[in-house]
Design an enzyme around this catalytic site. Structure first.
Site, PDB file in Angstrom:
ATOM      1  N   GLU A 241      -0.548 -10.659   4.167  1.00  0.00           N
ATOM      2  CA  GLU A 241       0.685 -10.159   4.603  1.00  0.00           C
ATOM      3  C   GLU A 241       0.769 -10.125   6.043  1.00  0.00           C
ATOM      4  OE1 GLU A 241       0.569  -6.192   2.754  1.00  0.00           O
ATOM      5  OE2 GLU A 241       1.398  -7.132   1.090  1.00  0.00           O
ATOM      6  N   ASP A 314      -0.733  -5.782  -7.548  1.00  0.00           N
ATOM      7  CA  ASP A 314      -0.866  -4.468  -6.448  1.00  0.00           C
ATOM      8  C   ASP A 314      -0.681  -3.252  -7.227  1.00  0.00           C
ATOM      9  OD1 ASP A 314      -0.655  -3.436  -4.032  1.00  0.00           O
ATOM     10  OD2 ASP A 314       1.191  -4.423  -3.343  1.00  0.00           O
ATOM     11  N   GLU A 342       2.603   4.715  -4.518  1.00  0.00           N
ATOM     12  CA  GLU A 342       3.432   3.696  -3.877  1.00  0.00           C
ATOM     13  C   GLU A 342       4.144   3.375  -5.197  1.00  0.00           C
ATOM     14  OE1 GLU A 342       1.800   0.563  -2.146  1.00  0.00           O
ATOM     15  OE2 GLU A 342       3.489  -0.700  -1.971  1.00  0.00           O
TER      16      GLU A 342
END
Ligand code: GCV
Length: 652
Positions: A241, A314, A342
């Protein structure tokens, strides 16, 4: 014996004197009634005991009840364990208990930034209060809560680490935090930026094979250990990332990790090197960790652990376990779970996560035949030679909110992570029960229904968000709410939902079979074939591994389309059941906490409807079929739902 007892009394005094200085009138101590474990037992610290340094024995002898341990930390764990047993009615009768932790290192990862924001944090700003006065009482409370459940490590800062973290002033502050936590057996670790030698040290390169770079890291390690002699080590997110890493210099992950491992080795420090890597060029993000790491097996130093997210993508509501766990036998690996929600409705949704953790740990990788579960591998049972130390990590859901985690029930996932890291044989149910008993009430009229709510809550969220193996159909960037239609010009394809759901008029789901991306082949047999075959693939992972026709017949006789709609609706109905359960729980809970949970369940119910209505209408445009009559029909049209844009950031 006498000699041992006198040592014990001294150490018990030492332990209680270091825990008694904190006022208890501020932030609540959650599942602890008070900070100190108030137990009636003799505490014996005997360094000659043949026991894990964190282990303890609780035994009834003719002289009375005693706790024995090899270290003060072990004794503290024993005291907290007995305290818990007394409060949950498990301390009656004659006790003869020996406990040693499943993992040596049980670590929280805080994604806290130096400006005090918390990446993916939903409970307020950082409890470390960077740049402000060190909050001694708050950190002491945090340390007590962790010690009471066996957590013994904290990575203080975000894996998206700034080189500044290694500046002298931040290291001095880290040392102060370490001093506060040390009496509770907690070691501090730091996440480091791989470019630090250039960005902070002013060197021309951060190439891990450059002698000056190696020297820079060696000097930095010496500086850190001079301030924090029991510093745990580094956590590294590299070449992921946008973060720098050894591949920027044509080196491998092993080159990078080993360079850091070498400088930490003299101090017994470890490197936790993350395998969370994926690139936009890859045809299947789920395959990339194995593609990059499996061939490096055996090349890492023995103080490196590869830190792998539980699933290959993820932290989705449901993923299969990461195939990498089944692919390395000469390298130590550790699981990274995400406690912060999240992808699970932030701190608005009630989701008890130990059921998810357990599902991953219990998964059989077949790496060394049957029984090579993720738990057996990462606790070092399957390949003992590769594991000089064992570890497990959980991304923390902790912030400055009055209740620590944003949602009263989110505390149970922090608690559960610690308890499971201590003892992987505990069931999610046992953990939920003891948490409820300590946090709210021991009355079975309360415990039974609320326990049921906790245990089914993860499956409910899967149903109303992403049933049957659907994944990553969240709103752009902040990941709150549905956006399976999301298109952003110029965005990385692997950051867009369509990359994952691949809905078209023929069906839905990501073809990871041998005819598709081939990702199934990263799993050992018999799993590879089980997943490859649509008839044997578990239905809860069907759309993870297969592109399935809308009219495909499911095991219950419904078509895929009907089943998908039913699942979405079942998720909504489940949340409504939770609302009834919580209404009935009112007499057992104080008004403030009861109302806080009630209000959150109201949001959850509305969000679940939002998810269901958006997804069944959106996917219905591809299936060409109506929502089955027998389930609740969407209230708001898709066009209206598509207009919902939330102004949220990915940090608080
Ligand atoms: C800390 C996901 C999250 C990022 C997180 C990253 C990681 O992509 O959305 O916020 O960054 O995982 O685990 O490194």
């Amino acid at each position: 014996m006498n000699k041992i007892i006198s040592m014990a009394i001294a150490s018990a005094i030492a332990i209680s004197s270091c825990t008694s200085a904190v006022k208890t009138d501020e932030k609540p101590l959650l599942w602890l009634s008070s900070g100190e474990p108030a137990v009636e037992a003799e505490v014996i610290v005997d360094t000659t005991l043949d026991l894990h340094p964190d282990g303890f024995i609780i035994r009834d002898t003719p002289e009375g009840r005693c706790i024995m341990a090899k270290t003060e930390t072990g004794a503290l764990y024993g005291m907290y364990a007995l305290d818990r047993m007394e409060r949950t009615g498990q301390a009656e009768g004659e006790l003869d208990i020996l406990e040693e932790p499943s993992y040596d290192r049980r670590i929280l990862n805080h994604w806290d930034n130096l400006d005090n924001t918390v990446e993916r944090g939903y409970a307020g700003h950082s409890i470390w209060h960077w740049g402000e006065e060190v909050p001694v009482e708050l950190i002491t409370r945090y340390a007590r809560l962790n010690a009471s459940i066996g957590i013994n490590g904290s990575v203080l800062n975000n894996v998206n680490a700034t080189p500044e973290m290694l500046r002298r002033d931040y290291l001095e502050r880290t040392a102060k935090i370490a001093d506060i936590m040390r009496p509770y057996g907690i070691h501090v670790y730091l996440a480091v930026n791989f470019s630090s030698p250039a960005a902070l040290g002013g060197l021309e390169t951060s190439d891990p094979l450059d002698p000056q770079v190696r020297q820079w890291w060696a000097d930095k390690a010496a500086e850190i250990y001079s301030l924090i002699p029991d510093f745990g080590g580094f956590l590294v997110k590299a070449n992921s990332e946008g973060l720098p890493g050894p591949q920027d210099f044509g080196r491998t992950h092993a080159d990078g990790a080993n360079m850091l491992a070498d400088v930490l080795k003299p101090y017994d420090g470890i490197v936790m090197w993350r395998a969370f890597v994926y690139s936009p060029q890859s045809p299947d993000r789920a395959s990339q960790a194995c593609d990059e790491f499996a061939s490096l097996d055996g090349q890492f130093r023995d103080n490196v652990l590869i830190q792998i997210k539980n699933g290959p993508v993820d932290f989705q509501p449901r993923e299969p376990f990461s195939p990498l766990f089944g692919r390395m036998s000469k390298t130590a690996m550790m699981v990274e779970f995400q406690i912060t929600q999240e992808y699970l409705g932030f701190s608005n949704h009630l989701v008890y996560l130990p059921t998810l953790f357990k599902e991953c740990l219990d998964s059989d990788t077949y790496s060394n035949g049957e029984g090579s579960t993720v738990e057996a591998i990462t606790t070092g049972r399957t390949y003992p030679e590769a594991y000089k130390t064992t570890a497990v990590a959980g991304v923390a859901n902790i912030g400055r909110d009055a209740n620590w985690c944003g949602h009263e029930f989110a505390q149970s996932s922090w608690y559960g992570f610690g308890r499971m890291a201590w003892d992987t044989s505990l069931t999610s149910e046992e953990i939920a029960r003891e948490w409820l008993q300590q946090t709210f009430s021991t009355d079975e009229e309360f415990v039974k229904p609320v326990l049921d709510m906790m245990l089914t809550s993860r499956e409910a969220v899967v149903d109303y968000m992403m049933p049957l193996g659907l994944h990553h159909i969240f709103a752009w960037d902040h990941h709150y709410g549905p956006e399976p239609w999301c298109e952003i010009e110029g965005a990385r394809p692997d950051w867009l939902p369509k990359y994952y759901h691949k809905a078209d008029e023929n069906g839905v789901g990501f073809d990871r079979t041998r005819r598709g991306s081939g990702n199934v082949n990263q799993y050992n047999e018999p799993l590879a074939s089980t997943y490859d075959n649509i008839a044997t693939c578990p239905e809860n992972l069907l759309l993870w591994f297969h592109h399935v026709p809308w009219t495909y017949e499911m095991s219950n006789g419904r078509t895929l389309w009907e089943e998908m709609c039913h699942r979405y609706d079942a998720g909504v109905q489940k949340v409504r059941e939770y609302q009834s359960i919580w209404n009935a729980a009112k007499p057992y809970v104080d008004a403030e906490r009861w109302e806080a949970v009630r209000a959150k369940l109201e949001i959850q119910e509305s969000d679940a409807r939002w998810w269901r209505d958006a997804c069944v209408q959106y996917f219905g445009e591809f299936s060409g079929m109506p929502v089955p009559k027998e389930i609740e029909q969407p209230e708001r049209p898709l066009d209206q739902l598509k207009k919902i844009k939330l102004d949220l950031k990915h940090h608080n």
